[in-house]
Design a protein around this motif. Sequence first.
Motif, mmCIF file in Angstrom:
data_model
loop_
_atom_site.group_PDB
_atom_site.id
_atom_site.type_symbol
_atom_site.label_atom_id
_atom_site.label_comp_id
_atom_site.label_asym_id
_atom_site.label_seq_id
_atom_site.Cartn_x
_atom_site.Cartn_y
_atom_site.Cartn_z
ATOM 1 N N UNK A 103 -6.559 15.443 -4.197
ATOM 2 C CA UNK A 103 -6.584 15.555 -5.658
ATOM 3 C C UNK A 103 -7.676 16.507 -6.134
ATOM 4 N N UNK A 104 -7.367 17.256 -7.193
ATOM 5 C CA UNK A 104 -8.363 18.140 -7.809
ATOM 6 C C UNK A 104 -9.536 17.328 -8.347
ATOM 7 N N UNK A 105 -9.323 16.030 -8.543
ATOM 8 C CA UNK A 105 -10.406 15.173 -9.031
ATOM 9 C C UNK A 105 -11.329 14.720 -7.910
ATOM 10 N N UNK A 106 -10.962 15.059 -6.667
ATOM 11 C CA UNK A 106 -11.817 14.725 -5.518
ATOM 12 C C UNK A 106 -12.035 13.224 -5.391
ATOM 13 N N UNK A 107 -13.301 12.807 -5.203
ATOM 14 C CA UNK A 107 -13.552 11.377 -4.989
ATOM 15 C C UNK A 107 -13.467 10.572 -6.288
ATOM 16 N N UNK A 108 -13.177 11.250 -7.414
ATOM 17 C CA UNK A 108 -12.974 10.522 -8.681
ATOM 18 C C UNK A 108 -11.497 10.149 -8.891
ATOM 19 N N UNK A 109 -10.627 10.598 -7.970
ATOM 20 C CA UNK A 109 -9.201 10.256 -8.072
ATOM 21 C C UNK A 109 -9.018 8.745 -7.946
ATOM 22 N N UNK A 110 -8.135 8.188 -8.790
ATOM 23 C CA UNK A 110 -7.885 6.746 -8.735
ATOM 24 C C UNK A 110 -6.842 6.429 -7.671
ATOM 25 N N UNK A 111 -7.226 5.679 -6.682
ATOM 26 C CA UNK A 111 -6.341 5.346 -5.571
ATOM 27 C C UNK A 111 -6.003 3.863 -5.511
ATOM 28 N N UNK A 112 -5.807 3.376 -4.314
ATOM 29 C CA UNK A 112 -5.286 2.028 -4.101
ATOM 30 C C UNK A 112 -6.112 1.273 -3.066
ATOM 31 N N UNK A 113 -6.084 -0.045 -3.197
ATOM 32 C CA UNK A 113 -6.610 -0.902 -2.132
ATOM 33 C C UNK A 113 -5.503 -1.911 -1.783
ATOM 34 N N UNK A 114 -5.214 -2.033 -0.507
ATOM 35 C CA UNK A 114 -4.269 -3.052 -0.057
ATOM 36 C C UNK A 114 -4.926 -3.864 1.051
ATOM 37 N N UNK A 115 -4.771 -5.170 0.970
ATOM 38 C CA UNK A 115 -5.221 -6.000 2.087
ATOM 39 C C UNK A 115 -4.146 -7.041 2.351
ATOM 40 N N UNK A 116 -3.911 -7.295 3.625
ATOM 41 C CA UNK A 116 -2.867 -8.257 3.973
ATOM 42 C C UNK A 116 -3.292 -9.078 5.183
ATOM 43 N N UNK A 117 -3.002 -10.363 5.090
ATOM 44 C CA UNK A 117 -3.287 -11.276 6.192
ATOM 45 C C UNK A 117 -1.997 -12.004 6.573
ATOM 46 N N UNK A 118 -1.754 -12.139 7.903
ATOM 47 C CA UNK A 118 -0.622 -12.943 8.372
ATOM 48 C C UNK A 118 -1.129 -13.861 9.483
ATOM 49 N N UNK A 119 -0.863 -15.173 9.341
ATOM 50 C CA UNK A 119 -1.292 -16.129 10.381
ATOM 51 C C UNK A 119 -0.662 -15.778 11.732
ATOM 52 N N UNK A 120 0.616 -15.354 11.671
ATOM 53 C CA UNK A 120 1.305 -14.970 12.904
ATOM 54 C C UNK A 120 1.417 -13.446 12.923
ATOM 55 N N UNK A 121 0.864 -12.808 13.954
ATOM 56 C CA UNK A 121 0.868 -11.340 14.022
ATOM 57 C C UNK A 121 2.281 -10.841 14.325
ATOM 58 N N UNK A 122 2.842 -9.995 13.439
ATOM 59 C CA UNK A 122 4.184 -9.453 13.715
ATOM 60 C C UNK A 122 4.140 -8.513 14.928
ATOM 61 N N UNK A 123 5.301 -8.274 15.533
ATOM 62 C CA UNK A 123 5.391 -7.445 16.748
ATOM 63 C C UNK A 123 4.800 -6.054 16.547
ATOM 64 N N UNK A 124 4.978 -5.515 15.306
ATOM 65 C CA UNK A 124 4.578 -4.128 15.065
ATOM 66 C C UNK A 124 3.111 -3.995 14.656
ATOM 67 N N UNK A 125 2.393 -5.118 14.635
ATOM 68 C CA UNK A 125 0.980 -5.046 14.259
ATOM 69 C C UNK A 125 0.097 -5.568 15.384
ATOM 70 N N UNK A 126 -1.183 -5.175 15.325
ATOM 71 C CA UNK A 126 -2.096 -5.545 16.405
ATOM 72 C C UNK A 126 -3.180 -6.505 15.941
ATOM 73 N N UNK A 127 -3.214 -6.797 14.637
ATOM 74 C CA UNK A 127 -4.232 -7.733 14.148
ATOM 75 C C UNK A 127 -3.641 -8.571 13.025
ATOM 76 N N UNK A 128 -4.284 -9.717 12.735
ATOM 77 C CA UNK A 128 -3.802 -10.588 11.671
ATOM 78 C C UNK A 128 -3.999 -9.968 10.295
ATOM 79 N N UNK A 129 -5.119 -9.264 10.160
ATOM 80 C CA UNK A 129 -5.444 -8.756 8.831
ATOM 81 C C UNK A 129 -5.755 -7.276 8.829
ATOM 82 N N UNK A 130 -5.413 -6.629 7.707
ATOM 83 C CA UNK A 130 -5.712 -5.209 7.557
ATOM 84 C C UNK A 130 -6.194 -4.957 6.142
ATOM 85 N N UNK A 131 -7.159 -4.083 6.001
ATOM 86 C CA UNK A 131 -7.657 -3.679 4.691
ATOM 87 C C UNK A 131 -7.587 -2.162 4.599
ATOM 88 N N UNK A 132 -6.800 -1.669 3.646
ATOM 89 C CA UNK A 132 -6.629 -0.225 3.471
ATOM 90 C C UNK A 132 -7.396 0.236 2.241
#
Length: 192
Positions: A103-132
């Motif tokens: 973004x032309x706004x650089x580090x002032x660009x408004x982005x996203x935060x996602x966090x997800x937790x699963x008690x049972x790790x799905x086949x396609x993931x390697x950890x219970x929780x992820x924070x993006x």
Amino acid sequence: MNFRCECGQRIHDTTDYLSYKGYLMSDQDQFDLLDKIDDAIEKSGPSSTDKEEAAMRIRSLISTLFKTVYQCSNCGNFFIDNNHPSLEMFRGANQVNKNLLVSALGDKWRGFIYAEWKDKIPDWQTSNGTLFNETNSSSLTGQLDGNGKYSDWETLEQDYYQLFNELKNKNVIRYSQLKKNYTVIHSWSLQK
Ligand SMILES: [Zn+2]
């Protein structure tokens, strides 16, 4: 769609708000676009249908006039989609800036935060929780940048709220969400 750069890096175009994708417009087209935007604001009729049609005409013109470009985040190669059968590739000179399309706004660009937790790790993931941290802004602690993986819920929850409060105070997020076992625990979005 996705394609592979000559360096081996796969470049994905399957979501919105990509930091390595941009749009390019010819100087031959710029004034026509600005004139059409002026017309849409000044000359569209008074009804909501008139305004919606004017907005749609501008959106359509933008998608016609802008060429899509991508930059490989690994080697800096540039790709232009010029409506040719394949993308045209350009190699950078030495010390190429690999973040030309953020973004032309650089580090002032408004982005996203996602966090997800699963008690049972799905086949396609390697950890219970992820924070993006999908913003251009680093966390003050330096530990919450990029994608963090978690094996206990309490730490993920704590880090999520810490990151959320920090980035919200810096006005650099537009949306934030925390999920636990597919249930939304916290969600926040910028008022339009
Ligand atoms: Zn590359």
